[in-house]
Motif scaffolding. Sequence first.
Motif, PDB file in Angstrom:
ATOM      1  N   UNK A 118      39.955  31.965  34.482  1.00  0.00           N
ATOM      2  CA  UNK A 118      38.711  32.621  34.066  1.00  0.00           C
ATOM      3  C   UNK A 118      38.960  33.565  32.907  1.00  0.00           C
ATOM      4  N   UNK A 119      38.026  33.570  31.948  1.00  0.00           N
ATOM      5  CA  UNK A 119      38.081  34.544  30.860  1.00  0.00           C
ATOM      6  C   UNK A 119      37.842  35.934  31.432  1.00  0.00           C
ATOM      7  N   UNK A 120      38.662  36.952  31.058  1.00  0.00           N
ATOM      8  CA  UNK A 120      38.433  38.312  31.562  1.00  0.00           C
ATOM      9  C   UNK A 120      37.044  38.817  31.188  1.00  0.00           C
ATOM     10  N   UNK A 121      36.533  39.727  31.981  1.00  0.00           N
ATOM     11  CA  UNK A 121      35.229  40.306  31.727  1.00  0.00           C
ATOM     12  C   UNK A 121      35.210  40.971  30.360  1.00  0.00           C
ATOM     13  N   UNK A 122      34.137  40.768  29.626  1.00  0.00           N
ATOM     14  CA  UNK A 122      33.970  41.369  28.306  1.00  0.00           C
ATOM     15  C   UNK A 122      34.071  42.890  28.415  1.00  0.00           C
ATOM     16  N   UNK A 123      34.775  43.567  27.455  1.00  0.00           N
ATOM     17  CA  UNK A 123      34.911  45.024  27.516  1.00  0.00           C
ATOM     18  C   UNK A 123      33.583  45.761  27.618  1.00  0.00           C
ATOM     19  N   UNK A 124      32.540  45.262  26.925  1.00  0.00           N
ATOM     20  CA  UNK A 124      31.223  45.903  26.996  1.00  0.00           C
ATOM     21  C   UNK A 124      30.650  45.810  28.407  1.00  0.00           C
ATOM     22  N   UNK A 125      30.846  44.656  29.049  1.00  0.00           N
ATOM     23  CA  UNK A 125      30.368  44.491  30.422  1.00  0.00           C
ATOM     24  C   UNK A 125      31.205  45.310  31.394  1.00  0.00           C
ATOM     25  N   UNK A 162      41.359  45.487  35.689  1.00  0.00           N
ATOM     26  CA  UNK A 162      40.619  44.721  36.699  1.00  0.00           C
ATOM     27  C   UNK A 162      39.671  43.690  36.074  1.00  0.00           C
ATOM     28  N   UNK A 163      39.657  43.615  34.737  1.00  0.00           N
ATOM     29  CA  UNK A 163      38.697  42.743  34.039  1.00  0.00           C
ATOM     30  C   UNK A 163      38.840  41.280  34.442  1.00  0.00           C
ATOM     31  N   UNK A 164      40.064  40.778  34.521  1.00  0.00           N
ATOM     32  CA  UNK A 164      40.281  39.382  34.879  1.00  0.00           C
ATOM     33  C   UNK A 164      39.900  39.091  36.314  1.00  0.00           C
ATOM     34  N   UNK A 165      40.279  40.003  37.200  1.00  0.00           N
ATOM     35  CA  UNK A 165      40.007  39.799  38.611  1.00  0.00           C
ATOM     36  C   UNK A 165      38.513  39.846  38.925  1.00  0.00           C
ATOM     37  N   UNK A 166      37.778  40.776  38.286  1.00  0.00           N
ATOM     38  CA  UNK A 166      36.333  40.860  38.501  1.00  0.00           C
ATOM     39  C   UNK A 166      35.650  39.600  37.989  1.00  0.00           C
ATOM     40  N   UNK A 167      36.069  39.110  36.827  1.00  0.00           N
ATOM     41  CA  UNK A 167      35.496  37.872  36.282  1.00  0.00           C
ATOM     42  C   UNK A 167      35.748  36.702  37.227  1.00  0.00           C
ATOM     43  N   UNK A 168      36.935  36.651  37.840  1.00  0.00           N
ATOM     44  CA  UNK A 168      37.240  35.555  38.768  1.00  0.00           C
ATOM     45  C   UNK A 168      36.370  35.637  40.016  1.00  0.00           C
ATOM     46  N   UNK A 169      36.049  36.857  40.454  1.00  0.00           N
ATOM     47  CA  UNK A 169      35.140  37.024  41.595  1.00  0.00           C
ATOM     48  C   UNK A 169      33.754  36.490  41.243  1.00  0.00           C
ATOM     49  N   UNK A 170      33.265  36.851  40.049  1.00  0.00           N
ATOM     50  CA  UNK A 170      31.934  36.429  39.621  1.00  0.00           C
ATOM     51  C   UNK A 170      31.848  34.915  39.486  1.00  0.00           C
ATOM     52  N   UNK A 171      32.914  34.303  38.985  1.00  0.00           N
ATOM     53  CA  UNK A 171      32.905  32.861  38.745  1.00  0.00           C
ATOM     54  C   UNK A 171      33.428  32.061  39.931  1.00  0.00           C
ATOM     55  N   UNK A 181      39.818  45.751  44.581  1.00  0.00           N
ATOM     56  CA  UNK A 181      38.373  45.574  44.421  1.00  0.00           C
ATOM     57  C   UNK A 181      37.869  44.565  45.452  1.00  0.00           C
ATOM     58  N   UNK A 182      36.887  44.977  46.254  1.00  0.00           N
ATOM     59  CA  UNK A 182      36.301  44.047  47.222  1.00  0.00           C
ATOM     60  C   UNK A 182      34.842  43.724  46.886  1.00  0.00           C
ATOM     61  N   UNK A 183      34.257  44.469  45.942  1.00  0.00           N
ATOM     62  CA  UNK A 183      32.891  44.172  45.497  1.00  0.00           C
ATOM     63  C   UNK A 183      32.676  44.780  44.121  1.00  0.00           C
ATOM     64  N   UNK A 184      31.801  44.166  43.334  1.00  0.00           N
ATOM     65  CA  UNK A 184      31.498  44.717  42.006  1.00  0.00           C
ATOM     66  C   UNK A 184      30.042  44.447  41.656  1.00  0.00           C
ATOM     67  N   UNK A 185      29.503  45.290  40.792  1.00  0.00           N
ATOM     68  CA  UNK A 185      28.126  45.148  40.329  1.00  0.00           C
ATOM     69  C   UNK A 185      28.019  45.761  38.934  1.00  0.00           C
TER      70      UNK A 185
END
Length: 278
Positions: free
Chosen positions: A174-181, A158-167, A194-198
Amino acid sequence: MTIRQTIQKKLKAYEVNAIQTLKENNSSLYSIEYKLDLSFFKFQNNKINHLLYWDKDELVGYAAMSNFDPEALEVTLIVRPDQKILNEMNKTIRTFSQQEKINKILLITDRKDTFFRSYMEGVNQYKYVFSEYSMILVINQFEPKSTNVSLEPAKKEEAGMIASLEENQLANETMPLDPEDLEKTLVLRKNEQVIASIRVENEGNSSGLYGFVVRSEFRNQGIGRKVISQTIQELLEKQAKNIYLEVESTNETALHLYRSIGFKEQTLFDYYIYEITD
C-alpha cells in the motif's frame, strides 16, 4: 455557440461564483446534489484540477477532477442538460487522463440525476460499480457520552500502516498515507499500536469524517462507536455546525452504527467506471 474549455489548478473568484451559480441552478431545477468538497474551490493542490466549459461568458459545464489515488481520476460533473456539452467534456476528461497516465476514470452522480444516468447508459462506455450514501449528523439526535478513549494525532512513521488499514492490505502493498491526510488523521492506540484511525476534514463550520477504520481483531467490541462519538464530541466543542460522512450503500454494519449515533442518509451517489486502454 462560442465554446471555450480550460483545465486549471487554481480558480479565480468570478470562476468560483460561476460554478456555484451553475450548481445551485441545477440543484434547484432538478432536485439533485453533487459530491463536491468546498475546499476544491479555495486551495490549490497538485492532485486537483478544474475543467471549465464556457459558452461565451456563461459557464455551462464544470468538472471537479481529483486523483488522490494515482491510478484513478474521480470526477464530479456539473453540466447544463445538453448531451453535446457532456460529450465534449467527456472527451476532454479522457484525453487529460491519458496524458496523466491515469488508468481509470470514476464519474460520480446523484442517483436522482436522470439526465446523467440516461447518458451513462446510452454511451455504453462507463460501467456502474457501486453506490455510497452521503450522511449528515442530526445534531439534536446525538447523545454525548463518556467514551474513555483518547484520540491522538497520527505520527509520520504510522503513515504506511494507517494506509494499509484503510485499504485492508499488507503495509508493503500500500502507498503510505499522503502527508496532508496524515496531518488530519487521529488515531487510537493500544500498547503503542494503532488500533483505529479517522481523518477529519474541516471547512468553516463543516467537518467531514473520512478514512474511519478499526483493526480487524478489535472489531465488534464497541471501539468504532467510541471513536466516532469522541470525534463528534470534540468537533461540537469546537462549534461544528455540520458533520458528515460517506459510506458504501451495501455496508449494513456501518450504516446501522452511523444511524444509531444520529446520522441520516442525505444523498445516494452512484459511481461509474471507465477503464483506459492503450
